[in-house]
Scaffold this motif. Structure first.
Motif, PDB file in Angstrom:
ATOM      1  N   ARG A 180       0.520  -3.657   4.064  1.00 45.21           N
ATOM      2  CA  ARG A 180       1.632  -3.947   3.149  1.00 45.21           C
ATOM      3  C   ARG A 180       1.378  -5.252   2.401  1.00 45.21           C
ATOM      4  O   ARG A 180       1.634  -5.350   1.200  1.00 45.21           O
ATOM      5  CB  ARG A 180       2.958  -4.020   3.908  1.00 45.21           C
ATOM      6  N   TRP A 181       0.912  -6.284   3.134  1.00 47.17           N
ATOM      7  CA  TRP A 181       0.590  -7.564   2.508  1.00 47.17           C
ATOM      8  C   TRP A 181      -0.465  -7.384   1.426  1.00 47.17           C
ATOM      9  O   TRP A 181      -0.318  -7.899   0.304  1.00 47.17           O
ATOM     10  CB  TRP A 181       0.098  -8.529   3.587  1.00 47.17           C
ATOM     11  N   HIS A 182      -1.523  -6.646   1.752  1.00 45.95           N
ATOM     12  CA  HIS A 182      -2.579  -6.423   0.768  1.00 45.95           C
ATOM     13  C   HIS A 182      -2.010  -5.679  -0.441  1.00 45.95           C
ATOM     14  O   HIS A 182      -2.319  -6.018  -1.596  1.00 45.95           O
ATOM     15  CB  HIS A 182      -3.721  -5.634   1.404  1.00 45.95           C
ATOM     16  N   ALA A 183      -1.174  -4.681  -0.206  1.00 44.13           N
ATOM     17  CA  ALA A 183      -0.584  -3.912  -1.299  1.00 44.13           C
ATOM     18  C   ALA A 183       0.307  -4.786  -2.180  1.00 44.13           C
ATOM     19  O   ALA A 183       0.277  -4.676  -3.414  1.00 44.13           O
ATOM     20  CB  ALA A 183       0.210  -2.736  -0.743  1.00 44.13           C
ATOM     21  N   LEU A 184       1.102  -5.644  -1.555  1.00 40.93           N
ATOM     22  CA  LEU A 184       1.989  -6.516  -2.326  1.00 40.93           C
ATOM     23  C   LEU A 184       1.197  -7.476  -3.206  1.00 40.93           C
ATOM     24  O   LEU A 184       1.533  -7.681  -4.379  1.00 40.93           O
ATOM     25  CB  LEU A 184       2.901  -7.300  -1.382  1.00 40.93           C
ATOM     26  N   GLU A 185       0.143  -8.070  -2.645  1.00 38.65           N
ATOM     27  CA  GLU A 185      -0.608  -9.035  -3.439  1.00 38.65           C
ATOM     28  C   GLU A 185      -1.479  -8.353  -4.487  1.00 38.65           C
ATOM     29  O   GLU A 185      -1.697  -8.917  -5.569  1.00 38.65           O
ATOM     30  CB  GLU A 185      -1.436  -9.940  -2.524  1.00 38.65           C
ATOM     31  N   GLU A 186      -1.973  -7.148  -4.198  1.00 35.47           N
ATOM     32  CA  GLU A 186      -2.685  -6.397  -5.235  1.00 35.47           C
ATOM     33  C   GLU A 186      -1.742  -6.093  -6.398  1.00 35.47           C
ATOM     34  O   GLU A 186      -2.158  -6.094  -7.566  1.00 35.47           O
ATOM     35  CB  GLU A 186      -3.262  -5.103  -4.668  1.00 35.47           C
ATOM     36  N   THR A 187      -0.486  -5.819  -6.073  1.00 38.40           N
ATOM     37  CA  THR A 187       0.514  -5.591  -7.114  1.00 38.40           C
ATOM     38  C   THR A 187       0.780  -6.872  -7.890  1.00 38.40           C
ATOM     39  O   THR A 187       0.838  -6.869  -9.127  1.00 38.40           O
ATOM     40  CB  THR A 187       1.812  -5.065  -6.485  1.00 38.40           C
ATOM     41  N   LEU A 222      -7.664   0.880  -9.567  1.00 35.51           N
ATOM     42  CA  LEU A 222      -7.690   1.823  -8.447  1.00 35.51           C
ATOM     43  C   LEU A 222      -6.935   1.268  -7.248  1.00 35.51           C
ATOM     44  O   LEU A 222      -6.117   1.964  -6.633  1.00 35.51           O
ATOM     45  CB  LEU A 222      -9.145   2.130  -8.074  1.00 35.51           C
ATOM     46  N   THR A 223      -7.175   0.011  -6.909  1.00 34.38           N
ATOM     47  CA  THR A 223      -6.475  -0.584  -5.771  1.00 34.38           C
ATOM     48  C   THR A 223      -4.988  -0.767  -6.064  1.00 34.38           C
ATOM     49  O   THR A 223      -4.156  -0.624  -5.170  1.00 34.38           O
ATOM     50  CB  THR A 223      -7.104  -1.932  -5.369  1.00 34.38           C
ATOM     51  N   ALA A 224      -4.652  -1.061  -7.318  1.00 31.62           N
ATOM     52  CA  ALA A 224      -3.242  -1.264  -7.667  1.00 31.62           C
ATOM     53  C   ALA A 224      -2.427   0.019  -7.529  1.00 31.62           C
ATOM     54  O   ALA A 224      -1.293  -0.011  -7.032  1.00 31.62           O
ATOM     55  CB  ALA A 224      -3.122  -1.809  -9.092  1.00 31.62           C
ATOM     56  N   ILE A 225      -2.992   1.142  -7.938  1.00 26.67           N
ATOM     57  CA  ILE A 225      -2.219   2.382  -7.849  1.00 26.67           C
ATOM     58  C   ILE A 225      -2.142   2.875  -6.399  1.00 26.67           C
ATOM     59  O   ILE A 225      -1.146   3.482  -6.002  1.00 26.67           O
ATOM     60  CB  ILE A 225      -2.770   3.465  -8.792  1.00 26.67           C
ATOM     61  N   LEU A 226      -3.175   2.598  -5.605  1.00 25.74           N
ATOM     62  CA  LEU A 226      -3.097   2.919  -4.175  1.00 25.74           C
ATOM     63  C   LEU A 226      -2.097   2.000  -3.486  1.00 25.74           C
ATOM     64  O   LEU A 226      -1.348   2.432  -2.611  1.00 25.74           O
ATOM     65  CB  LEU A 226      -4.477   2.786  -3.530  1.00 25.74           C
ATOM     66  N   ALA A 227      -2.078   0.730  -3.906  1.00 25.88           N
ATOM     67  CA  ALA A 227      -1.097  -0.204  -3.356  1.00 25.88           C
ATOM     68  C   ALA A 227       0.320   0.251  -3.673  1.00 25.88           C
ATOM     69  O   ALA A 227       1.228   0.161  -2.831  1.00 25.88           O
ATOM     70  CB  ALA A 227      -1.338  -1.602  -3.926  1.00 25.88           C
ATOM     71  N   ASP A 228       0.515   0.749  -4.875  1.00 26.64           N
ATOM     72  CA  ASP A 228       1.852   1.171  -5.287  1.00 26.64           C
ATOM     73  C   ASP A 228       2.384   2.296  -4.407  1.00 26.64           C
ATOM     74  O   ASP A 228       3.560   2.287  -4.026  1.00 26.64           O
ATOM     75  CB  ASP A 228       1.832   1.610  -6.756  1.00 26.64           C
ATOM     76  N   ILE A 229       1.526   3.251  -4.052  1.00 25.92           N
ATOM     77  CA  ILE A 229       2.013   4.351  -3.211  1.00 25.92           C
ATOM     78  C   ILE A 229       2.335   3.859  -1.817  1.00 25.92           C
ATOM     79  O   ILE A 229       3.274   4.341  -1.169  1.00 25.92           O
ATOM     80  CB  ILE A 229       0.996   5.518  -3.181  1.00 25.92           C
ATOM     81  N   VAL A 230       1.602   2.851  -1.322  1.00 25.76           N
ATOM     82  CA  VAL A 230       1.929   2.253  -0.025  1.00 25.76           C
ATOM     83  C   VAL A 230       3.322   1.623  -0.071  1.00 25.76           C
ATOM     84  O   VAL A 230       4.105   1.742   0.877  1.00 25.76           O
ATOM     85  CB  VAL A 230       0.877   1.188   0.370  1.00 25.76           C
ATOM     86  N   LEU A 231       3.658   0.990  -1.195  1.00 25.11           N
ATOM     87  CA  LEU A 231       4.931   0.278  -1.310  1.00 25.11           C
ATOM     88  C   LEU A 231       6.102   1.217  -1.604  1.00 25.11           C
ATOM     89  O   LEU A 231       7.199   1.017  -1.081  1.00 25.11           O
ATOM     90  CB  LEU A 231       4.834  -0.781  -2.412  1.00 25.11           C
ATOM     91  N   ARG A 232       5.874   2.236  -2.421  1.00 26.40           N
ATOM     92  CA  ARG A 232       7.016   3.076  -2.805  1.00 26.40           C
ATOM     93  C   ARG A 232       7.242   4.263  -1.878  1.00 26.40           C
ATOM     94  O   ARG A 232       8.292   4.903  -1.961  1.00 26.40           O
ATOM     95  CB  ARG A 232       6.881   3.556  -4.249  1.00 26.40           C
ATOM     96  N   GLU A 233       6.280   4.540  -0.994  1.00 30.00           N
ATOM     97  CA  GLU A 233       6.431   5.665  -0.074  1.00 30.00           C
ATOM     98  C   GLU A 233       6.399   5.146   1.362  1.00 30.00           C
ATOM     99  O   GLU A 233       5.324   4.915   1.921  1.00 30.00           O
ATOM    100  CB  GLU A 233       5.319   6.684  -0.306  1.00 30.00           C
ATOM    101  N   PRO A 234       7.575   4.940   1.987  1.00 27.39           N
ATOM    102  CA  PRO A 234       7.622   4.387   3.347  1.00 27.39           C
ATOM    103  C   PRO A 234       6.840   5.200   4.371  1.00 27.39           C
ATOM    104  O   PRO A 234       6.344   4.653   5.359  1.00 27.39           O
ATOM    105  CB  PRO A 234       9.118   4.387   3.677  1.00 27.39           C
ATOM    106  N   ARG A 235       6.708   6.517   4.133  1.00 22.00           N
ATOM    107  CA  ARG A 235       5.998   7.354   5.104  1.00 22.00           C
ATOM    108  C   ARG A 235       4.509   7.014   5.200  1.00 22.00           C
ATOM    109  O   ARG A 235       3.852   7.404   6.167  1.00 22.00           O
ATOM    110  CB  ARG A 235       6.159   8.832   4.723  1.00 22.00           C
ATOM    111  N   THR A 236       3.979   6.287   4.218  1.00 22.77           N
ATOM    112  CA  THR A 236       2.550   5.970   4.222  1.00 22.77           C
ATOM    113  C   THR A 236       2.152   5.197   5.477  1.00 22.77           C
ATOM    114  O   THR A 236       1.069   5.410   6.024  1.00 22.77           O
ATOM    115  CB  THR A 236       2.183   5.159   2.964  1.00 22.77           C
ATOM    116  N   LEU A 237       3.025   4.300   5.940  1.00 21.24           N
ATOM    117  CA  LEU A 237       2.701   3.480   7.115  1.00 21.24           C
ATOM    118  C   LEU A 237       3.747   3.591   8.225  1.00 21.24           C
ATOM    119  O   LEU A 237       3.633   2.907   9.245  1.00 21.24           O
ATOM    120  CB  LEU A 237       2.568   2.008   6.702  1.00 21.24           C
TER     121      LEU A 237
END
Length: 284
Positions: free
Chosen positions: A157-164, A130-145
């Motif tokens: 972003r850091w959390h998303a990268l390390e979850e990935t 669950l966290t990995a797929i949410l992390a992926d959308i943070v990384l692949r969709e710049p509009r998220t942040l």
């Protein structure tokens, strides 16, 4: 292991500006507190993940996976520490962060009592998915942040990268020590269904409660904006549904979603965070 990605422990301090915790996101209070509600789950959740994987560490025979487990534990410990600071800022703002964290811990402790090692590891890989797929959308969709307060955005972003980076570690441990057969498959699928339902049943009222404490409960514009963000454009939750469903494929592996390319930005992010002045939070 299908893909070799070795997690690296990074000791980063984000020094989040506590006065911005309620409105740090560019989309305003309602989206800020959506992320904030999720933050409350991480400190105790990360410790649960660490304990679940550590319980099997001595049974892992692959030396590369053993090293990945060490990296996984190191990363999750850092995530827990930074989210504790984050949640302290929420408490200072008048949000019941500590009370909600105790509820999360209580639920995890009940899980520890009623589930054995295999069940706890199954829940861990479900929540890691669950966290990995949410992390992926943070990384692949710049509009998220995009346009958000830079230190909060950098932390997510850091959390998303390390979850990935470590998204397959617990899964690989599970397959090695619990197995790949029908029972192991059924256990992990059931764990994802239950974990997803429980997670969102808890996140949603916490999110609403935080917004209410900001005096924005009846802001139609705010809620429409949050709904659009999550389900319209960019559709942060809508777009993870296909990846969530992939977990139910019998032969699924987390690196079937191969998004390693985003890890190339880790060094740039580390330099950005280390460039913040600890006293002022301004770039130096």
């Amino acid at each position: 292991m299908k893909t070799t990605v070795m997690p690296v422990r990074r000791n980063l301090e984000f020094n989040l500006p506590a006065d911005r915790v309620g409105d740090w996101h560019a989309k305003g209070v309602h989206v800020s507190h959506f992320f904030n509600a999720m933050s409350l789950f991480f400190p105790d959740g990360e410790r649960f993940f660490i304990d679940s994987v550590r319980a099997y560490r001595d049974e892992v025979s692959d030396p590369e996976l053993k090293e990945a487990v060490r990296g996984f534990i190191g990363q999750e410990a850092m995530h827990g520490r930074e989210h504790e600071d984050y949640n302290d800022a929420l408490e200072q703002r008048g949000m019941p962060a500590k009370r909600n964290s105790r509820i999360v811990l209580g639920l995890l402790n009940i899980t520890r009592k009623i589930e054995g090692r295999a069940g706890q590891l199954a829940i861990t890989i479900a929540l890691e998915h669950l966290t990995a797929i949410l992390a992926d959308i943070v990384l692949r969709e710049p509009r998220t942040l995009a346009g958000s307060e830079p230190r909060f955005a950098a932390m997510w972003r850091w959390h998303a990268l390390e979850e990935t980076e470590h998204k397959a570690v617990a899964f690989d441990v599970y397959q090695q020590v619990v197995g790949k057969g029908p029972l192991a498959y059924f256990r992990r699928c059931l764990a994802l269904i239950i974990a997803t339902l429980v997670f969102w049943v808890m996140v949603i009222p916490i999110h609403i409660g935080m917004v209410a404490r900001e005096g924005k409960l009846f802001s139609l514009t705010g809620w429409l904006g949050a709904f659009n963000f999550l389900w319209g454009s960019p559709g942060t939750l809508r777009r993870v549904i296909p990846d969530w469903l992939d977990f139910f494929k019998p032969g699924f592996h987390p690196w079937d979603h191969d998004n390693r390319r985003y890890l190339e930005t880790v060094d740039e992010l580390v330099a950005e965070v280390e460039g913040y002045d600890k006293a002022t939070g301004a770039a130096v």
